[in-house]
Design a protein around this motif. Structure first.
Motif, PDB file in Angstrom:
ATOM      1  N   ASP A  20      30.614  15.236  42.357  1.00 44.94           N
ATOM      2  CA  ASP A  20      29.528  15.089  43.330  1.00 44.94           C
ATOM      3  C   ASP A  20      28.229  14.921  42.558  1.00 44.94           C
ATOM      4  O   ASP A  20      28.023  15.588  41.527  1.00 44.94           O
ATOM      5  N   ILE A  21      27.352  14.055  43.051  1.00 43.86           N
ATOM      6  CA  ILE A  21      26.067  13.808  42.394  1.00 43.86           C
ATOM      7  C   ILE A  21      24.949  14.089  43.394  1.00 43.86           C
ATOM      8  O   ILE A  21      24.890  13.481  44.464  1.00 43.86           O
ATOM      9  N   LEU A  22      24.068  15.013  43.028  1.00 47.96           N
ATOM     10  CA  LEU A  22      22.920  15.345  43.862  1.00 47.96           C
ATOM     11  C   LEU A  22      21.685  14.632  43.320  1.00 47.96           C
ATOM     12  O   LEU A  22      21.423  14.672  42.113  1.00 47.96           O
ATOM     13  N   ILE A  23      20.930  14.005  44.211  1.00 47.24           N
ATOM     14  CA  ILE A  23      19.757  13.217  43.823  1.00 47.24           C
ATOM     15  C   ILE A  23      18.541  13.768  44.539  1.00 47.24           C
ATOM     16  O   ILE A  23      18.551  13.985  45.761  1.00 47.24           O
ATOM     17  N   ALA A  24      17.486  14.017  43.767  1.00 49.18           N
ATOM     18  CA  ALA A  24      16.238  14.528  44.329  1.00 49.18           C
ATOM     19  C   ALA A  24      15.064  13.888  43.614  1.00 49.18           C
ATOM     20  O   ALA A  24      15.057  13.804  42.377  1.00 49.18           O
ATOM     21  N   ASP A  25      14.107  13.416  44.377  1.00 47.83           N
ATOM     22  CA  ASP A  25      12.885  12.842  43.815  1.00 47.83           C
ATOM     23  C   ASP A  25      13.182  11.706  42.832  1.00 47.83           C
ATOM     24  O   ASP A  25      12.539  11.588  41.795  1.00 47.83           O
ATOM     25  N   GLY A  26      14.173  10.891  43.166  1.00 45.88           N
ATOM     26  CA  GLY A  26      14.483   9.719  42.359  1.00 45.88           C
ATOM     27  C   GLY A  26      15.286   9.986  41.107  1.00 45.88           C
ATOM     28  O   GLY A  26      15.595   9.043  40.366  1.00 45.88           O
ATOM     29  N   ARG A  27      15.650  11.245  40.867  1.00 42.59           N
ATOM     30  CA  ARG A  27      16.401  11.588  39.658  1.00 42.59           C
ATOM     31  C   ARG A  27      17.706  12.295  40.021  1.00 42.59           C
ATOM     32  O   ARG A  27      17.864  12.808  41.129  1.00 42.59           O
ATOM     33  N   ILE A  28      18.589  12.343  39.052  1.00 40.23           N
ATOM     34  CA  ILE A  28      19.838  13.060  39.234  1.00 40.23           C
ATOM     35  C   ILE A  28      19.575  14.547  39.011  1.00 40.23           C
ATOM     36  O   ILE A  28      19.156  14.964  37.935  1.00 40.23           O
ATOM     37  N   ALA A  29      19.803  15.335  40.060  1.00 33.12           N
ATOM     38  CA  ALA A  29      19.543  16.774  39.981  1.00 33.12           C
ATOM     39  C   ALA A  29      20.756  17.553  39.501  1.00 33.12           C
ATOM     40  O   ALA A  29      20.614  18.610  38.884  1.00 33.12           O
ATOM     41  N   ALA A  30      21.947  17.029  39.791  1.00 33.62           N
ATOM     42  CA  ALA A  30      23.160  17.738  39.370  1.00 33.62           C
ATOM     43  C   ALA A  30      24.351  16.793  39.429  1.00 33.62           C
ATOM     44  O   ALA A  30      24.405  15.903  40.285  1.00 33.62           O
ATOM     45  N   VAL A  31      25.276  16.981  38.508  1.00 34.07           N
ATOM     46  CA  VAL A  31      26.580  16.303  38.533  1.00 34.07           C
ATOM     47  C   VAL A  31      27.619  17.406  38.401  1.00 34.07           C
ATOM     48  O   VAL A  31      27.787  17.990  37.326  1.00 34.07           O
ATOM     49  N   GLU A  32      28.311  17.706  39.495  1.00 36.06           N
ATOM     50  CA  GLU A  32      29.214  18.855  39.532  1.00 36.06           C
ATOM     51  C   GLU A  32      30.531  18.475  40.194  1.00 36.06           C
ATOM     52  O   GLU A  32      30.630  17.477  40.906  1.00 36.06           O
ATOM     53  N   ASP A  33      31.530  19.335  39.966  1.00 35.55           N
ATOM     54  CA  ASP A  33      32.815  19.108  40.617  1.00 35.55           C
ATOM     55  C   ASP A  33      32.671  19.154  42.133  1.00 35.55           C
ATOM     56  O   ASP A  33      33.270  18.350  42.849  1.00 35.55           O
ATOM     57  N   LYS A  34      31.893  20.090  42.621  1.00 41.44           N
ATOM     58  CA  LYS A  34      31.715  20.239  44.062  1.00 41.44           C
ATOM     59  C   LYS A  34      30.320  20.769  44.344  1.00 41.44           C
ATOM     60  O   LYS A  34      29.897  21.775  43.761  1.00 41.44           O
ATOM     61  N   ILE A  35      29.592  20.098  45.217  1.00 41.56           N
ATOM     62  CA  ILE A  35      28.260  20.553  45.628  1.00 41.56           C
ATOM     63  C   ILE A  35      28.291  20.717  47.139  1.00 41.56           C
ATOM     64  O   ILE A  35      28.553  19.758  47.872  1.00 41.56           O
ATOM     65  N   GLU A  36      28.064  21.925  47.631  1.00 45.83           N
ATOM     66  CA  GLU A  36      28.090  22.197  49.070  1.00 45.83           C
ATOM     67  C   GLU A  36      26.679  22.084  49.640  1.00 45.83           C
ATOM     68  O   GLU A  36      25.757  22.769  49.181  1.00 45.83           O
ATOM     69  N   PRO A  37      26.460  21.235  50.663  1.00 47.00           N
ATOM     70  CA  PRO A  37      25.119  21.078  51.243  1.00 47.00           C
ATOM     71  C   PRO A  37      24.578  22.358  51.883  1.00 47.00           C
ATOM     72  O   PRO A  37      23.409  22.686  51.750  1.00 47.00           O
ATOM     73  N   ARG A  38      25.428  23.095  52.595  1.00 42.62           N
ATOM     74  CA  ARG A  38      25.042  24.346  53.261  1.00 42.62           C
ATOM     75  C   ARG A  38      23.781  24.166  54.099  1.00 42.62           C
ATOM     76  O   ARG A  38      23.666  23.269  54.918  1.00 42.62           O
ATOM     77  N   LYS A  39      22.761  25.021  53.861  1.00 45.55           N
ATOM     78  CA  LYS A  39      21.575  24.993  54.699  1.00 45.55           C
ATOM     79  C   LYS A  39      20.739  23.728  54.523  1.00 45.55           C
ATOM     80  O   LYS A  39      19.870  23.443  55.337  1.00 45.55           O
ATOM     81  N   LEU A  40      20.969  22.995  53.427  1.00 47.84           N
ATOM     82  CA  LEU A  40      20.181  21.782  53.187  1.00 47.84           C
ATOM     83  C   LEU A  40      20.718  20.576  53.948  1.00 47.84           C
ATOM     84  O   LEU A  40      20.109  19.510  53.943  1.00 47.84           O
ATOM     85  N   ALA A  41      21.850  20.736  54.611  1.00 47.97           N
ATOM     86  CA  ALA A  41      22.503  19.610  55.270  1.00 47.97           C
ATOM     87  C   ALA A  41      21.580  18.789  56.174  1.00 47.97           C
ATOM     88  O   ALA A  41      21.630  17.555  56.159  1.00 47.97           O
ATOM     89  N   PRO A  42      20.712  19.402  56.987  1.00 46.15           N
ATOM     90  CA  PRO A  42      19.844  18.588  57.851  1.00 46.15           C
ATOM     91  C   PRO A  42      18.847  17.723  57.073  1.00 46.15           C
ATOM     92  O   PRO A  42      18.292  16.773  57.633  1.00 46.15           O
ATOM     93  N   PHE A  43      18.612  18.066  55.825  1.00 46.92           N
ATOM     94  CA  PHE A  43      17.627  17.340  55.023  1.00 46.92           C
ATOM     95  C   PHE A  43      18.290  16.489  53.936  1.00 46.92           C
ATOM     96  O   PHE A  43      17.627  16.036  53.010  1.00 46.92           O
TER      97      PHE A  43
END
Length: 390
Positions: A20-43
């Motif tokens: 899973d790749i998380l992207i924030a502010d135009g950059r890669i924030a994390a590359v992990e086996d599993k990233i759970e959206p949880r409370k951030l899901a609406p955003f």
């Protein structure tokens, strides 16, 4: 908005497996086996990438972004690069150069076009100069250009072994390289000199002399068109074995006649000859003219380089030549980014720019293009250049 690309098979270009790749502010924030959206899901915008390949966006280090050509007169000047050209080719970073014509096509024009392409969505840099030395610069000094103009990262393309060049001696090339190197060191840029190599009998001898006779390292030069003919290909093998980078031009007029000179098959030939994959790059020579001359050096016609040839040759290297994807993709992502010191580019890893492609796992067809965290092509949505029609 945060973006999550979930479950794709990642080639960074090294193989990482499903991530899973998380992207924030135009950059890669994390590359992990599993990233759970949880409370951030609406955003968070979530893209399901299961069954797709995720790779770095292509870094095309040699493009005539303002057009090239003119060897057959003013009517043979080739058109400018468009954003659509980049998206279709999966290119998210471009380095613009001038070529034969450093008179009607100027450095002010080149830098302005680079700024415009960056505004439209990709990242665009450029080199200072054209085929000829002394180098025609923006500020009057090559070192100043590199140090103080954000877009300018080196010099080139300087032509050698070509009837269109200014026929520079090795000492002149050394002076260009030394000034570019100083500018690069003082500004944290690569300061690399892109060298257009023609079909002359001297091959790479002038560059080799500079390295032998001065303290300038071999990595200060980036000789391109190494697949112009067999003798130059062999010279490129020797140059790369000494630690230099060599560049294959993916836009060619002769590839159907001489299969070895296709970038994909030429890369396999070099690898089989023991050249480290880290020393090989591919660039398109997009929008450049591909002139044809007879035995008397008289102009007989021309074609136009295409940026999408870069993607096509990468695909052929994997699907036709059978080379590993992680080896092939380096040639147009990690390797040019490392050589040019584009620190935010070329790999899929935390803190790097979110320049990503989603590929079909079998055909390697580009299905989605992201540049600096923004989708340029995704689903039925596609970013348009300023003057591109719907």
């Amino acid at each position: 908005m945060l973006k999550l690309i979930r479950g794709g098979t990642v080639y960074a270009p090294a193989y990482l497996g499903k991530k899973d790749i998380l992207i924030a502010d135009g950059r890669i924030a994390a590359v992990e086996d599993k990233i759970e959206p949880r409370k951030l899901a609406p955003f968070m915008e979530v893209t399901e990438a299961d069954g797709k390949l995720v790779v770095p966006g292509l870094v095309d280090g040699h493009v005539h972004i303002t057009g090239g050509g003119g060897e057959g007169g003013f009517s043979t000047r080739t058109p400018e690069l468009t954003l659509k050209d980049c998206i279709d080719a999966g290119v998210t970073t471009v380095v613009g150069v001038l070529g034969t014509d450093g008179t009607a096509r100027t450095m002010t024009n080149l830098v302005s076009k680079a700024k415009g392409l960056t505004e439209e969505g990709v990242t665009c840099f450029c080199q200072s100069g054209s085929y000829h030395v002394p180098v025609r610069t923006l500020t009057g000094s090559l070192q100043n250009d590199i140090m103080f103009i954000e877009e300018i990262i080196g010099a080139g393309e300087i032509a050698i072994e070509d009837h269109r060049s200014s026929q520079p001696e090795w000492q002149e090339i050394a002076r260009v390289a030394s000034e570019a190197r100083a500018g690069g060191l003082l500004s944290g840029k690569g300061g690399v000199v892109t060298i257009h190599v023609g079909d002359g009998k001297g091959l790479l001898s002038k560059l080799e002399t500079v390295v032998q006779e001065t303290e300038i390292p071999i990595t200060q030069f980036w000789p391109t068109h190494i697949n112009r003919h067999e003798a130059l290909l062999e010279a490129g093998i020797r140059f790369a074995r000494e630690g230099g980078f060599v560049d294959f031009t993916t836009s060619t007029l002769h590839s159907s006649e001489k299969p070895l000179l296709k970038s994909s098959s030429g890369m396999k030939y070099m690898l089989d000859a023991g050249v480290p994959p880290e020393q090989i790059t591919f660039t398109s020579d997009g929008q450049g003219s591909l002139p044809q001359f007879d035995e008397n050096r008289q102009f007989t016609g021309l074609g136009v380089g295409k940026v999408d040839s870069l993607l096509q040759e990468l695909q052929d290297a994997v699907l036709v030549e059978g080379l590993p994807l992680e080896t092939v993709w380096k040639a147009a992502s990690e390797n040019p980014a490392r050589l040019l010191q584009l620190r935010g580019k070329g790999t899929v890893e935390k803190e790097k720019d979110a320049d990503l492609l989603l590929l079909h796992s079998e055909t390697l067809h580009v299905e989605s293009v992201m540049a600096r965290g923004k989708w340029l092509q995704h689903g039925d949505k596609r970013q348009k250049g300023t003057f591109e029609e719907e």
